[in-house]
Write a protein that holds these residues in place. Structure first.
Motif, PDB file in Angstrom:
ATOM      1  N   THR A 274       9.786  20.804 -56.790  1.00 34.50           N
ATOM      2  CA  THR A 274       7.787  21.315 -56.710  1.00 34.50           C
ATOM      3  C   THR A 274       7.229  20.558 -57.140  1.00 34.50           C
ATOM      4  O   THR A 274       6.945  19.797 -58.472  1.00 34.50           O
ATOM      5  N   GLU A 275       5.987  20.197 -56.519  1.00 37.60           N
ATOM      6  CA  GLU A 275       4.979  18.989 -56.794  1.00 37.60           C
ATOM      7  C   GLU A 275       3.285  20.232 -56.580  1.00 37.60           C
ATOM      8  O   GLU A 275       3.120  20.751 -55.710  1.00 37.60           O
TER       9      GLU A 275
ATOM     10  N   ILE B  84       7.500  15.418 -58.126  1.00 38.97           N
ATOM     11  CA  ILE B  84       8.607  15.518 -57.454  1.00 38.97           C
ATOM     12  C   ILE B  84       9.187  13.724 -57.185  1.00 38.97           C
ATOM     13  O   ILE B  84       9.912  13.282 -57.322  1.00 38.97           O
TER      14      ILE B  84
ATOM     15  N   LYS C  20       7.712  15.140 -51.189  1.00 38.98           N
ATOM     16  CA  LYS C  20       6.813  16.422 -51.059  1.00 38.98           C
ATOM     17  C   LYS C  20       6.078  15.990 -49.362  1.00 38.98           C
ATOM     18  O   LYS C  20       5.791  15.672 -49.202  1.00 38.98           O
TER      19      LYS C  20
ATOM     20  N   SER D 136       0.276   9.419 -56.401  1.00 41.68           N
ATOM     21  CA  SER D 136       0.835  10.690 -55.592  1.00 41.68           C
ATOM     22  C   SER D 136      -0.328  10.930 -55.546  1.00 41.68           C
ATOM     23  O   SER D 136      -0.097  12.414 -54.546  1.00 41.68           O
TER      24      SER D 136
ATOM     25  N   ALA E 125      -0.504  14.282 -52.282  1.00 44.04           N
ATOM     26  CA  ALA E 125      -1.248  15.766 -53.295  1.00 44.04           C
ATOM     27  C   ALA E 125      -2.418  16.618 -52.657  1.00 44.04           C
ATOM     28  O   ALA E 125      -2.090  18.038 -52.789  1.00 44.04           O
TER      29      ALA E 125
END
Length: 549
Positions: free
Chosen positions: A230-231, A236, A249, A484, A488
């Motif tokens: 999970t992220e 991830i 992701k 990221s 995200a």
């Protein structure tokens, strides 16, 4: 900017030309009938068992399904091989928290379906490990905390239900950074009060990154075929990069978050992890929900998504990079050794026909300024809602008190500063918070959209991670990794693929694309994987510079 619709992964993807074996990350994986690993070889510690003719390090799901279809392999044999490997190897890395009591029953049921010619799809009979913040009704789900270590949840998470309906074998649960690294100001990735410390399989005194630490380390050590991570931001892709595996992701809303311990509904997503892109994509095709995602609370955005991800098999062969345009975001702050890996990556992609141009996505400083305060408000809202479904502390205030009165919760994550800040944060109804999240959504999406449009890109590439740092509870992590964040925060897809190493320590390349472009990103990632061929098995060295596993 080139668009590809996310669609249903068809049976032909598994049954057709992909079974010819051209999709594995290494030549060793290409022949389903090749000899198995030497038990004493790198990646197969002395004494670890192997299935005859199958190398667990490199075999892919299509190759396994081809054997099951022919009757030369059963899910029960595969599941037992992974269980034996966990028994042999996991003491080195401490990645697996618990094993499912139902795993062998699920494998036997899959075998019966295969004998009847009624296999349910690509994951039928395939062992899967779940990060221990994904609800399972027959096993505890703890998020690494003793506060949730009692009675299991009443229901499986939606993604677990989808895995079971697809015939997957739920092998067990993996360790994680406690509360997905959202508790202490100086957390140590891979540590939880329930599971202790997970180690990086490449160099055991180095960190696995987090929070999906156990899922990534277990895959690097070949303890399962695929895993779920999970992220919220990096959880991830960073462990995937630092452990030399693949992590995706997904776009926000593609995988249901129901039954997953939350940080923020605005950014959280579960996603697939594996040792190669094809297994990652096949897992996404199963866990992809297809139901309308919750509307973005700041913008009102929401749309229906088809489940899964359609891969174009042509992209999994030579020539898949010809004419592709990739923007390289170098991030020199990660150091010259990582930058050298990115330079070699760019050279190999250009050699395969891709055009690589250097880019710097805008608005990054402002995103870094706004993200954390927004997450504090969202965590308070979302963790209170989740705790209301479980036995134990019923809200964040009770959880803080639990940690104060349980010394085991303070042995590595000594503090709970983020919990305390979240308790005091403005509610998500506050106009200042709403303006902050709206600005985050706008700038993060623009940072990717504008960069891709300005250069007519298929994807943006960046280093996923620095070389793994030493694990040190007193110091905490050294994990300010900005690559990221744009995807995200935007809710856009990202994919980490092994790119190379600094010494013994893996470095990934992170690929990002626009909203709902998961299918195109996975196809591009498969082509990148084929060109880089950077996957390798770990050697379980005790420290950097040591030569003896």
């Amino acid at each position: 900017m080139r668009k590809t619709r996310v669609g249903v992964l068809t049976v032909a993807l598994v049954a057709g030309s992909l079974l010819a074996g051209t999709i594995g990350p290494n030549a060793a994986a290409d022949d389903p009938g090749a000899a198995g690993s030497d038990p004493g070889a790198a990646g197969s510690p002395a004494g670890s068992p192997a299935l005859k003719g199958i190398d667990l390090d490199t075999v892919t799901i299509p190759e396994l399904q081809a054997r099951m279809h022919k009757g030369s392999l059963t899910s029960s044999e595969l599941t037992r091989a992974y269980l034996r490997r966990i028994e042999t190897v996991d003491s080195k890395i401490n990645a697996v928290l618990r094993l499912s009591p139902a795993a062998l029953r699920q494998a036997a049921a899959s075998d019966a379906r295969h004998r009847r010619g009624e296999a349910r799809g690509p994951l039928d009979g395939i062992p899967v490990l779940l990060k221990d913040n994904v609800d399972t009704r027959d096993m505890p789900t703890t998020a690494g905390s003793l506060a949730l270590a009692g009675k299991p949840p009443a229901k499986d998470a939606v993604l677990v239900t989808r895995l079971k309906r697809a015939g997957a074998v739920i092998l067990g649960k993996t360790n994680l950074s406690e509360w997905a690294n959202f508790r202490a100001a100086k957390p140590t990735s891979g540590w939880s009060a329930v599971g202790g410390q997970t180690h990086n399989p490449f160099v055991l005194d180095r960190n696995p990154c987090g929070s999906s630490s156990g899922s990534a380390a277990a895959l690097a050590a070949s303890l399962s075929q695929v895993a779920i991570g999970t992220e919220t931001d990096g959880s991830i892709v960073c462990p995937a990069g630092m452990n030399g595996v693949v992590g995706h992701k997904p776009s926000l809303g593609l995988v249901s978050g129901t039954g997953v311990v939350p940080i923020s509904a605005e950014q959280d997503t579960a996603g697939p992890m594996a040792r190669n892109v094809i297994d990652t994509a096949l897992t996404l095709s199963v866990i992809g929900d297809g139901s309308p995602p919750a509307r973005d609370r700041a913008t009102g955005r929401g749309e229906r998504l088809a489940p899964g991800a359609a891969l174009d098999p042509r992209h999994l062969r030579e020539g898949g990079l010809k004419g592709k345009r990739i923007g390289l975001w170098r991030l020199p702050s990660l150091g010259p050794d990582v930058d050298a890996v990115m330079t070699r990556t760019a050279q190999k992609l250009r050699g395969a026909g891709a055009e690589v141009v250097e880019v710097t996505p805008p608005y990054q400083a402002r995103l870094a300024e706004l993200e954390f305060p927004a997450l504090l408000s969202e965590f308070h809202r979302d963790i209170d809602a989740y705790l209301g479904t479980r036995k134990g502390p019923r809200d964040l205030a009770a959880l803080i008190e639990f940690n104060r009165t349980h010394p085991q919760e303070q042995t590595c994550f000594a503090g709970q500063e983020l919990f305390e800040q979240a308790l005091a944060a403005p509610p998500t109804t506050d106009p200042e918070y709403r303006a902050m999240r709206a600005e985050l959504a706008d700038l993060s999406r623009r940072s990717i959209d504008e960069t891709m449009a300005a250069h007519d890109l298929d994807a943006i590439a960046a280093p996923t991670n620095p070389p793994a740092w030493t694990t040190d509870c007193a110091r905490g992590d050294n994990d300010v990794i900005p690559s990221s964040t744009p995807a995200a925060v935007a809710g856009y897809p990202s994919l980490s693929v092994p790119a190379g190493s600094v010494g013994e320590l893996p470095v990934g390349v992170l690929l990002m694309a626009g909203d709902r472009e998961d299918a195109a990103l996975l196809s591009l990632g498969a082509a990148v994987e084929q060109q880089l061929r950077a996957w390798r098995a770990p050697r379980y060295l005790p420290t950097a510079g040591s030569a003896t596993p």
